[in-house]
Motif scaffolding. Structure first.
Motif, PDB file in Angstrom:
ATOM      1  N   THR A   1       0.815  -1.217   0.000  1.00  0.00           N
ATOM      2  CA  THR A   1       0.000   0.000   0.000  1.00  0.00           C
ATOM      3  C   THR A   1       0.849   1.267   0.000  1.00  0.00           C
ATOM      4  N   LEU A   2       2.160   1.138   0.079  1.00  0.00           N
ATOM      5  CA  LEU A   2       3.023   2.318   0.210  1.00  0.00           C
ATOM      6  C   LEU A   2       3.205   3.130  -1.074  1.00  0.00           C
ATOM      7  N   PRO A   3       3.434   2.533  -2.236  1.00  0.00           N
ATOM      8  CA  PRO A   3       3.774   3.332  -3.424  1.00  0.00           C
ATOM      9  C   PRO A   3       2.845   4.496  -3.749  1.00  0.00           C
ATOM     10  N   PRO A   4       1.522   4.386  -3.603  1.00  0.00           N
ATOM     11  CA  PRO A   4       0.676   5.520  -3.988  1.00  0.00           C
ATOM     12  C   PRO A   4       0.862   6.784  -3.159  1.00  0.00           C
ATOM     13  N   ILE A   5       1.479   6.693  -1.987  1.00  0.00           N
ATOM     14  CA  ILE A   5       1.643   7.891  -1.153  1.00  0.00           C
ATOM     15  C   ILE A   5       3.091   8.378  -1.158  1.00  0.00           C
ATOM     16  N   LEU A   6       3.834   7.970  -2.187  1.00  0.00           N
ATOM     17  CA  LEU A   6       5.234   8.370  -2.319  1.00  0.00           C
ATOM     18  C   LEU A   6       5.408   9.351  -3.476  1.00  0.00           C
ATOM     19  N   PRO A   7       6.458  10.163  -3.419  1.00  0.00           N
ATOM     20  CA  PRO A   7       6.790  10.987  -4.583  1.00  0.00           C
ATOM     21  C   PRO A   7       7.359  10.094  -5.687  1.00  0.00           C
ATOM     22  N   PRO A   8       7.484  10.605  -6.907  1.00  0.00           N
ATOM     23  CA  PRO A   8       8.101   9.804  -7.973  1.00  0.00           C
ATOM     24  C   PRO A   8       9.518   9.389  -7.606  1.00  0.00           C
ATOM     25  N   GLY A   9       9.901   8.179  -8.008  1.00  0.00           N
ATOM     26  CA  GLY A   9      11.254   7.715  -7.740  1.00  0.00           C
ATOM     27  C   GLY A   9      11.282   6.255  -7.336  1.00  0.00           C
TER      28      GLY A   9
ATOM     29  N   ASP B   1      -4.480  11.896   3.088  1.00  0.00           N
ATOM     30  CA  ASP B   1      -5.932  11.842   3.032  1.00  0.00           C
ATOM     31  C   ASP B   1      -6.363  10.400   2.780  1.00  0.00           C
ATOM     32  N   SER B   2      -7.176   9.851   3.681  1.00  0.00           N
ATOM     33  CA  SER B   2      -7.500   8.430   3.610  1.00  0.00           C
ATOM     34  C   SER B   2      -8.306   8.076   2.362  1.00  0.00           C
ATOM     35  N   GLU B   3      -9.218   8.954   1.945  1.00  0.00           N
ATOM     36  CA  GLU B   3     -10.039   8.642   0.776  1.00  0.00           C
ATOM     37  C   GLU B   3      -9.215   8.654  -0.499  1.00  0.00           C
ATOM     38  N   LEU B   4      -8.301   9.599  -0.612  1.00  0.00           N
ATOM     39  CA  LEU B   4      -7.433   9.636  -1.789  1.00  0.00           C
ATOM     40  C   LEU B   4      -6.513   8.427  -1.825  1.00  0.00           C
ATOM     41  N   TRP B   5      -6.030   8.043  -0.657  1.00  0.00           N
ATOM     42  CA  TRP B   5      -5.145   6.872  -0.573  1.00  0.00           C
ATOM     43  C   TRP B   5      -5.903   5.620  -1.011  1.00  0.00           C
TER      44      TRP B   5
ATOM     45  N   ASP C   1      -7.548   2.413   6.941  1.00  0.00           N
ATOM     46  CA  ASP C   1      -8.240   2.824   8.174  1.00  0.00           C
ATOM     47  C   ASP C   1      -7.641   2.205   9.431  1.00  0.00           C
ATOM     48  N   MET C   2      -6.650   1.365   9.286  1.00  0.00           N
ATOM     49  CA  MET C   2      -6.080   0.675  10.448  1.00  0.00           C
ATOM     50  C   MET C   2      -4.889   1.413  11.072  1.00  0.00           C
ATOM     51  N   TRP C   3      -4.424   2.477  10.418  1.00  0.00           N
ATOM     52  CA  TRP C   3      -3.260   3.204  10.951  1.00  0.00           C
ATOM     53  C   TRP C   3      -3.658   4.087  12.125  1.00  0.00           C
ATOM     54  N   LYS C   4      -2.810   4.087  13.168  1.00  0.00           N
ATOM     55  CA  LYS C   4      -3.015   4.914  14.350  1.00  0.00           C
ATOM     56  C   LYS C   4      -1.710   5.629  14.699  1.00  0.00           C
ATOM     57  N   PRO C   5      -1.792   6.874  15.178  1.00  0.00           N
ATOM     58  CA  PRO C   5      -0.569   7.584  15.588  1.00  0.00           C
ATOM     59  C   PRO C   5       0.145   6.841  16.715  1.00  0.00           C
ATOM     60  N   PHE C   6       1.453   6.799  16.673  1.00  0.00           N
ATOM     61  CA  PHE C   6       2.220   6.174  17.738  1.00  0.00           C
ATOM     62  C   PHE C   6       2.316   7.125  18.923  1.00  0.00           C
TER      63      PHE C   6
ATOM     64  N   LYS D   1      -8.501   5.350  -2.967  1.00  0.00           N
ATOM     65  CA  LYS D   1      -8.817   5.368  -4.390  1.00  0.00           C
ATOM     66  C   LYS D   1      -7.635   4.950  -5.254  1.00  0.00           C
ATOM     67  N   SER D   2      -6.428   5.118  -4.728  1.00  0.00           N
ATOM     68  CA  SER D   2      -5.229   4.788  -5.491  1.00  0.00           C
ATOM     69  C   SER D   2      -4.798   3.330  -5.309  1.00  0.00           C
ATOM     70  N   LEU D   3      -5.540   2.588  -4.467  1.00  0.00           N
ATOM     71  CA  LEU D   3      -5.188   1.203  -4.162  1.00  0.00           C
ATOM     72  C   LEU D   3      -6.160   0.225  -4.803  1.00  0.00           C
ATOM     73  N   PRO D   4      -5.703  -1.010  -5.044  1.00  0.00           N
ATOM     74  CA  PRO D   4      -6.654  -2.067  -5.420  1.00  0.00           C
ATOM     75  C   PRO D   4      -7.690  -2.225  -4.303  1.00  0.00           C
ATOM     76  N   LYS D   5      -8.924  -2.564  -4.667  1.00  0.00           N
ATOM     77  CA  LYS D   5     -10.000  -2.656  -3.683  1.00  0.00           C
ATOM     78  C   LYS D   5      -9.652  -3.594  -2.534  1.00  0.00           C
ATOM     79  N   SER D   6      -8.930  -4.674  -2.820  1.00  0.00           N
ATOM     80  CA  SER D   6      -8.624  -5.670  -1.794  1.00  0.00           C
ATOM     81  C   SER D   6      -7.630  -5.176  -0.755  1.00  0.00           C
ATOM     82  N   LEU D   7      -7.011  -4.013  -0.980  1.00  0.00           N
ATOM     83  CA  LEU D   7      -6.034  -3.473  -0.026  1.00  0.00           C
ATOM     84  C   LEU D   7      -6.536  -2.227   0.702  1.00  0.00           C
TER      85      LEU D   7
END
Length: 343
Positions: free
Chosen positions: A146-154, A319-323, A336-341, A325-331
């Motif tokens: 799930t990481l690549p969609p929230i990264l800059p190009p590279g 933004d959770s909704e944008l994230w 929604d499972m991320w929480k601040p440490f 939308k950029s992922l396959p539905k199964s991921l």
């Protein structure tokens, strides 16, 4: 609304009660050697069920003491995978690891049916998994994907490449993704090529996949990484360097502007060779070291019960909704499972 249900599995597998002394791979063509396998003890690998499945259904595999009995008693899910359904494809000691490659029969009534597993170190923690007929693994490797969609190009760096489970997901899910992977043990790369389809991946993506043998902490590419996936374990435990803030300072410098790091920080389910290296304590020390370098920008995703097995992410949550939308539905449910440490 999609309801996701998780089955709880153990992330460390006790398969043998001993260590082989052979220095060369032993390839086994039948299930004879599998008779000595004890039940797969699976702690907290979270398996998402289909949205059509019963939302109250939970499949739990309980831990049990090692048992190398050849009893013909049929084992159930409570005992793990019946040994008749597990084949040992290779097992040997390399300079760095005690390597075992297992194949779970598709006939097995188990979420790992039809998979190949790479186990390293004496406790037998899983370091790679692949399925013959599906891409997603139902393990933390899917979170990595799930990481690549929230990264800059590279390019994306994988520190602790294993047999290539994370790389395969990223290359096949993201057509523009470029992966550079580091693995300390050349024997693990060889096993990946022979048993996990790594050689095919390298042929298929010669301009997108680059594999290096060496110390992952020295990894670098020109202009820096857009992101890093960190999965660095030794002797059944997170390497001690990850509990040192200086290590995270150096990793931060490897990133491009806007880059992020996603880390398998383990947890109480991780079984170390040294009993003094408690998985939960090591996880907490690692997260505190990360928080020192990324203050207020470390989030944690718990797989299963709290502290059993966790993934950490640096940077402000997008933004959770944008994230999604950029992922396959199964991921998407992972977002929604991320929480601040919280220290």
């Amino acid at each position: 609304m999609i309801h996701e249900v998780f089955a709880e599995f153990v992330c460390s597998f006790y398969l043998f009660d001993y260590i082989l002394g052979t220095s060369k791979p032993e390839v086994v063509g039948d299930t004879t050697m599998a008779a000595t396998l004890i039940s797969l003890q699976i702690q907290q690998l979270s398996i998402p069920f289909s949205p059509k499945s019963n939302p109250h259904k939970r499949l739990t595999i309980k831990c049990k003491k090692p048992n190398i009995s050849t009893s013909q008693t049929t084992k159930t899910h409570d005992d793990g995978i019946p040994t008749d359904y597990v084949k040992t494809l290779a097992r040997f000691k390399s300079r760095h690891n005690f390597i075992r490659v297992l194949e779970v029969s598709r006939k097995s009534d188990h979420p790992f049916a039809g998979s190949r597993l790479l186990l390293l170190d004496t406790p037998g923690n899983i370091h790679s998994i692949s399925f013959l007929l599906k891409l997603l693994t139902g393990t933390y490797f899917d979170v990595f994907a799930t990481l690549p969609p929230i990264l800059p190009p590279g390019p994306l760096g994988i520190l602790g490449f294993g047999a290539g489970s994370a790389a395969k997901l990223i290359l096949e899910l993201y057509p523009q993704g470029v992966v550079h992977g580091w693995e300390l043990d050349p024997a693990v790369i060889s096993v990946g090529r022979e048993f996990f389809g790594l050689e095919k991946l390298e042929r298929q993506y010669p301009d997108r996949l680059f594999v290096y043998v060496g110390n992952a902490l020295t990894a670098k590419v020109d202009s820096g990484f857009a992101g890093l996936l960190v999965d660095l374990f030794s002797k059944g435990c997170l390497i001690p360097e990850l509990q040192d803030p200086d290590t995270w300072v150096k990793m931060k410098k490897k990133l491009r502007e806007g880059g992020r790091i996603m880390v398998n920080v383990g947890g109480s389910c991780v079984e170390a060779e040294d009993s003094r290296r408690d998985g939960k304590v090591v996880m907490e020390e690692t997260l505190k070291a990360m928080e020192t370098v990324f203050p207020g920008q470390v989030c944690v995703l718990n797989l299963g019960r709290k502290d059993d097995s966790s993934i950490a992410l640096t940077g402000k949550l997008p933004d959770s909704e944008l994230w999604k939308k950029s992922l396959p539905k199964s991921l998407r449910f992972y977002v929604d499972m991320w929480k601040p440490f919280r220290v």
